[in-house]
Write a protein that holds these residues in place. Structure first.
Motif, PDB file in Angstrom:
ATOM      1  N   ALA A 316      -0.302  -4.415   1.853  1.00  0.00           N
ATOM      2  CA  ALA A 316       0.771  -3.796   1.369  1.00  0.00           C
ATOM      3  C   ALA A 316       1.690  -4.496  -0.166  1.00  0.00           C
ATOM      4  O   ALA A 316       2.935  -3.956  -0.661  1.00  0.00           O
ATOM      5  CB  ALA A 316       1.115  -4.876   2.435  1.00  0.00           C
ATOM      6  N   GLN A 317       1.304  -5.358  -0.787  1.00  0.00           N
ATOM      7  CA  GLN A 317       0.988  -6.286  -1.606  1.00  0.00           C
ATOM      8  C   GLN A 317       0.995  -4.460  -2.783  1.00  0.00           C
ATOM      9  O   GLN A 317       2.161  -4.354  -3.724  1.00  0.00           O
ATOM     10  CB  GLN A 317       0.558  -6.423  -2.216  1.00  0.00           C
ATOM     11  N   ALA A 318      -0.138  -3.891  -1.964  1.00  0.00           N
ATOM     12  CA  ALA A 318      -0.520  -2.404  -3.844  1.00  0.00           C
ATOM     13  C   ALA A 318      -0.334  -1.841  -3.499  1.00  0.00           C
ATOM     14  O   ALA A 318      -0.045  -0.478  -4.582  1.00  0.00           O
ATOM     15  CB  ALA A 318      -1.890  -3.306  -3.303  1.00  0.00           C
ATOM     16  N   MET A 319       0.436  -1.293  -2.057  1.00  0.00           N
ATOM     17  CA  MET A 319       0.623  -0.454  -1.975  1.00  0.00           C
ATOM     18  C   MET A 319       2.622  -0.143  -2.187  1.00  0.00           C
ATOM     19  O   MET A 319       2.867  -0.840  -1.114  1.00  0.00           O
ATOM     20  CB  MET A 319       0.045   0.174  -0.601  1.00  0.00           C
ATOM     21  N   PRO A 320       3.102   1.479  -2.866  1.00  0.00           N
ATOM     22  CA  PRO A 320       4.865   1.388  -3.003  1.00  0.00           C
ATOM     23  C   PRO A 320       4.558   1.678  -1.717  1.00  0.00           C
ATOM     24  O   PRO A 320       4.038   2.175  -0.430  1.00  0.00           O
ATOM     25  CB  PRO A 320       5.067   2.262  -3.735  1.00  0.00           C
ATOM     26  N   ALA A 321       6.230   1.484  -0.823  1.00  0.00           N
ATOM     27  CA  ALA A 321       6.291   1.221   0.646  1.00  0.00           C
ATOM     28  C   ALA A 321       6.231   3.180   0.924  1.00  0.00           C
ATOM     29  O   ALA A 321       6.509   4.153   2.104  1.00  0.00           O
ATOM     30  CB  ALA A 321       7.762   0.928   1.100  1.00  0.00           C
ATOM     31  N   GLU A 322       6.984   4.251  -0.001  1.00  0.00           N
ATOM     32  CA  GLU A 322       7.140   5.796  -0.262  1.00  0.00           C
ATOM     33  C   GLU A 322       5.624   6.311   0.145  1.00  0.00           C
ATOM     34  O   GLU A 322       5.094   6.878   0.574  1.00  0.00           O
ATOM     35  CB  GLU A 322       8.005   5.843  -1.517  1.00  0.00           C
ATOM     36  N   ASP A 323       4.661   5.787  -0.882  1.00  0.00           N
ATOM     37  CA  ASP A 323       3.182   5.770  -0.682  1.00  0.00           C
ATOM     38  C   ASP A 323       3.155   5.516   0.879  1.00  0.00           C
ATOM     39  O   ASP A 323       2.097   6.300   1.274  1.00  0.00           O
ATOM     40  CB  ASP A 323       2.624   4.880  -1.905  1.00  0.00           C
ATOM     41  N   VAL A 324       3.088   4.502   1.785  1.00  0.00           N
ATOM     42  CA  VAL A 324       2.736   3.783   2.225  1.00  0.00           C
ATOM     43  C   VAL A 324       2.730   5.714   3.336  1.00  0.00           C
ATOM     44  O   VAL A 324       2.423   5.945   4.531  1.00  0.00           O
ATOM     45  CB  VAL A 324       3.386   2.962   3.501  1.00  0.00           C
ATOM     46  N   GLN A 325       4.264   6.066   3.661  1.00  0.00           N
ATOM     47  CA  GLN A 325       5.517   6.901   4.811  1.00  0.00           C
ATOM     48  C   GLN A 325       4.959   7.701   4.390  1.00  0.00           C
ATOM     49  O   GLN A 325       4.244   8.797   5.347  1.00  0.00           O
ATOM     50  CB  GLN A 325       6.289   6.671   3.761  1.00  0.00           C
ATOM     51  N   PHE A 326       3.895   8.571   2.848  1.00  0.00           N
ATOM     52  CA  PHE A 326       3.989   9.527   2.851  1.00  0.00           C
ATOM     53  C   PHE A 326       2.351  10.237   3.582  1.00  0.00           C
ATOM     54  O   PHE A 326       1.942  11.145   4.172  1.00  0.00           O
ATOM     55  CB  PHE A 326       3.870   9.640   1.233  1.00  0.00           C
ATOM     56  N   TYR A 327       1.273   8.881   2.938  1.00  0.00           N
ATOM     57  CA  TYR A 327       0.004   9.152   3.752  1.00  0.00           C
ATOM     58  C   TYR A 327      -0.037   9.011   5.501  1.00  0.00           C
ATOM     59  O   TYR A 327      -0.765   9.931   5.515  1.00  0.00           O
ATOM     60  CB  TYR A 327      -0.794   7.347   2.936  1.00  0.00           C
ATOM     61  N   TYR A 328       0.651   8.495   5.784  1.00  0.00           N
ATOM     62  CA  TYR A 328       1.445   8.157   7.340  1.00  0.00           C
ATOM     63  C   TYR A 328       1.430   9.715   7.929  1.00  0.00           C
ATOM     64  O   TYR A 328       0.222  10.336   8.720  1.00  0.00           O
ATOM     65  CB  TYR A 328       1.927   7.345   7.542  1.00  0.00           C
ATOM     66  N   GLN A 329       2.436  10.204   7.178  1.00  0.00           N
ATOM     67  CA  GLN A 329       2.862  11.583   7.098  1.00  0.00           C
ATOM     68  C   GLN A 329       1.430  13.047   7.490  1.00  0.00           C
ATOM     69  O   GLN A 329       1.661  13.714   8.097  1.00  0.00           O
ATOM     70  CB  GLN A 329       4.386  11.882   6.528  1.00  0.00           C
ATOM     71  N   MET A 330       1.280  12.567   5.965  1.00  0.00           N
ATOM     72  CA  MET A 330      -0.085  13.285   5.958  1.00  0.00           C
ATOM     73  C   MET A 330      -1.214  13.100   7.317  1.00  0.00           C
ATOM     74  O   MET A 330      -1.611  14.454   7.364  1.00  0.00           O
ATOM     75  CB  MET A 330      -0.154  13.221   4.430  1.00  0.00           C
ATOM     76  N   GLY A 331      -1.756  11.870   7.610  1.00  0.00           N
ATOM     77  CA  GLY A 331      -2.549  11.157   8.085  1.00  0.00           C
ATOM     78  C   GLY A 331      -2.252  12.770  10.029  1.00  0.00           C
ATOM     79  O   GLY A 331      -2.675  12.864  10.380  1.00  0.00           O
ATOM     80  N   LEU A 332      -0.675  12.626   9.752  1.00  0.00           N
ATOM     81  CA  LEU A 332      -0.373  13.080  11.397  1.00  0.00           C
ATOM     82  C   LEU A 332      -0.582  14.455  11.320  1.00  0.00           C
ATOM     83  O   LEU A 332      -1.284  14.437  12.390  1.00  0.00           O
ATOM     84  CB  LEU A 332       0.836  12.270  11.669  1.00  0.00           C
TER      85      LEU A 332
END
Length: 688
Positions: A316-332
């Protein structure tokens, strides 16, 4: 002596030995201590959470030789017989095997008889939802009004199948699933007492595999002890369960955020050696992204259900919040498309490579680790460089003379003979009319070379002989430099001069609602743009007047009125600042009030940009706070609107006072179109 499995050996024999279910135990203990006993209880919940165990403990509490209490002795003959399953007044019925109405009637025929040894005859009906509708109907009357010495305890894993008539006659208690943390804690205690060596990671694997059931956790622990030859090791449990090593998921994610394609594919190769379910692996990655997003929003909200809370917080400290949301959507989307891939492993690799190739560009204010260059075609774009390049290629809005015969409407140029962009705008004086930061930039709809008023006549005017026209202040005289020459391209010096006051690295994104103004127009022209839209529709532009609650600026508000035009701001930031007023300036802490009507454009980024502009102008570090309170004194936007209205009024008065205009109105019944009157600055023509 035969071996007794852990699930039976460690079955609780009193309420204090129960693990979890505090909400149920509290109600039962209070009821037993106060002698407020109901005649029918219903326990619901998944398998292995303690329904039958609680029912047997209640039977001991009711029939213990020491009396009705919430703490049975466990030593008397009744308690021992109930623990051993041979107490005659505890009738356990498996409803799954006795579903017929005849079985229920036989059971009810014995209800009338008093208990043989205990105080109460307890009927424990397990899986009661399996009874037929006729059996429920036969049970209704007795369940509602049983003899005083009879207690019914029903247990089910599917309460939705029970009739409402049954539910209304029982006290219902819903038992919760066991969390992995509670299961691991209990297994650690049991194995320590049993002197069985174990690893914490192995217990977490068992806790998650139990899926909320403590009995399943104990059974899996028995299996793990046998599999590991007397030990419970993580490697053995993982091999026994056939589960994925959670550490390999984090290896994939670390390679992903580092941008290392080689390490990413190497981690996939190690996963392939175990023959995993690739859809399950992708599901595990999405679970980690979900927990990382929770950690970024609320760090204390991250559970330790997988035993990896510290690693999740590190991600959580290493990744920007928008990257997490982007990767989650791409994984779905990848999970949805995975069955369509020719090969499951190839589809999984394509999902990871897609995440790697289209990762978002770095932002200056988001926590992120430095990313390595990707070993494949990288599709990221430096947004700051792109904005700076676009700004350099955009032609500067420098006044350019308009050709005499223009086939299309052009922007009306000021009468200045040559473009001269001002780098340092003058400080405005509130009492003056033409402020250098308030130059109107309204496009002219008419095709005339100068903004002369258009006269509408009722009748066809006769041809007039040529006559010299006076040149009042509101009329631009003919000048020899208005030729049909081609428009020259702006030079690099002109571009640098016009953009010298702008911070290109912090330039706001281009918005369709805002026009990039000149530096000497104080970087905001939202009212002028509104007037231009009305002029394009051939409607009279509304007069921009200050708000009714605005008063003349004094003190700090007047200082802000004079300071704002010199700040290097533009776009939405300029609009925010133009609608603010300075309330207090105590040392390095400044307080501004912003009109709540403009709160839709306001955010933390705009406040930071305005703060940086003030720091750059004053050559010191300030802390600017903006509150959404309607200013009582005049803001720069209100002052601009008032002065523009005053200039418009003077221009109209000058037109109507013109002798030629008065002559045409009187002689030809002409009318002046007010929407074509624009205030202009009159300059002395240069000597040829």
């Amino acid at each position: 002596m035969s071996y007794q499995v852990l699930a039976r050996k460690w079955r609780p024999r009193s309420f204090r030995e129960m693990v979890g279910q505090t909400h149920v135990l509290k109600a039962l203990i209070n009821a037993l201590d106060s002698q407020r006993l109901h005649h029918a209880y219903l326990f619901t919940g998944t398998r292995g959470v303690g329904k039958t165990t609680i029912a047997r403990i209640i039977a001991k509490c009711l029939n213990c030789e020491t009396g009705i209490t919430s703490t049975p002795c466990g030593e008397c003959s009744v308690c021992r017989e109930i623990d051993e399953g041979r107490f005659v007044d505890l009738i356990e019925i498996d409803a799954a095997s006795r579903t017929k109405v005849e079985d229920t009637r036989e059971l009810l025929d014995n209800v009338q008889y008093a208990p043989s040894r205990g105080r109460f005859k307890v009927y424990l009906i397990d899986e009661v939802h399996m009874l037929s509708s006729h059996s429920f109907n036969a049970l209704l009357k007795t369940l509602e009004e049983p003899p005083p010495y009879v207690k019914f305890i029903l247990a089910t894993t599917d309460p939705q199948k029970l009739p409402a008539t049954i539910l209304s006659r029982c006290l219902q208690f819903s038992l919760k699933n066991m969390t992995p943390e509670r299961v691991v804690e209990h297994l650690s205690h049991v194995l320590s007492v049993e002197n069985v060596p174990f690893e914490d990671d192995a217990l977490w694997l068992l806790g998650r595999a139990a899926d909320g059931s403590m009995r399943d956790a104990m059974s899996l622990t028995d299996q793990a002890i046998a599999f590991g030859e007397g030990q419970v090791l993580a490697a053995d449990v993982r091999a026994m369960l056939g589960t994925l090593d959670h550490g390999q998921v984090f290896d994939l994610l670390h390679a992903l955020i580092q941008g290392d394609a080689k390490a990413l594919l190497e981690a996939v190769r190690h996963l392939a050696e175990q023959g995993p379910d690739w859809n399950g692996v992708l599901s595990e990655i999405l679970n980690v992204f979900h927990r990382v997003a929770i950690a970024q929003a609320l760090p204390e909200g991250v559970d330790n259900g997988h035993g990896d809370r510290d690693r999740v917080l590190a991600l959580a400290q290493a990744m920007p919040a928008e990257d997490v949301q982007f990767y989650y959507q791409m994984g779905l989307i990848g999970r949805r498309d995975l069955p369509l891939a020719p090969d499951p492993r190839g589809g999984f690799e394509m999902v990871l490579l897609r995440m790697l190739a289209f990762r978002p560009a770095d932002t200056g204010d988001a926590p992120s680790q430095p990313l390595k260059p990707v070993g494949i075609s990288q599709a990221t774009v430096d947004s700051a460089q792109a904005v700076a390049t676009a700004a350099a290629l955009t032609p500067v809005a420098t006044p350019v003379p308009e050709p005499v015969a223009a086939p299309e409407p052009q922007v009306a140029p000021p009468p200045t003979p040559a473009p001269a962009p001002v780098v340092e705008p003058r400080a405005p004086v509130v009492a003056e009319v033409d402020l250098p930061w308030n130059e109107p930039a309204v496009p002219v709809v008419e095709q005339a070379p100068a903004p002369e008023p258009v006269l509408e006549t009722v009748s066809e005017p006769p041809a007039l002989p040529p006559m010299p026209l006076p040149t009042p202040d509101s009329v631009v005289p003919d000048a020899p430099q208005w030729t049909a020459a081609s428009i020259p391209e702006p030079t690099a010096e002109q571009v640098d001069a016009a953009l010298s006051g702008m911070d290109r690295d912090d330039e706001p994104p281009l918005d369709e609602d805002y026009i990039e103004p000149d530096m000497d127009s104080a970087a905001y022209s939202y009212l002028d743009e509104l007037a231009s839209e009305h002029a394009a529709e051939h409607e009279p532009a509304p007069e921009p007047e200050p708000q009714p609650a605005a008063m003349p600026a004094t003190g700090l508000a007047l200082e802000w009125l004079n300071m704002f035009p010199k700040l290097p701001v533009s776009g939405m930031t300029a609009s925010i600042g133009a609608n603010c007023t300075l309330i207090s300036a105590e040392g390095d802490e400044w307080l501004l009030h912003l009109d709540p009507a403009h709160s839709a454009l306001f955010n933390a980024t705009q406040q930071r940009r305005l703060n940086d502009a003030l720091n750059q102008y004053l050559q010191r570090t300030l802390k600017v706070t903006i509150e959404l309170i309607k200013p009582e004194q005049e803001t720069p936007a209100q002052a601009a609107a008032r002065l523009r209205a005053e200039r418009q009024r003077l221009a109209e008065e000058s037109i109507y006072a013109d002798p030629l205009v008065q002559h045409m109105i009187q002689q030809f019944d002409a009318a002046v179109r007010d929407d074509t009157i624009q205030p202009v600055d009159v300059v002395e023509p240069q000597a040829s």
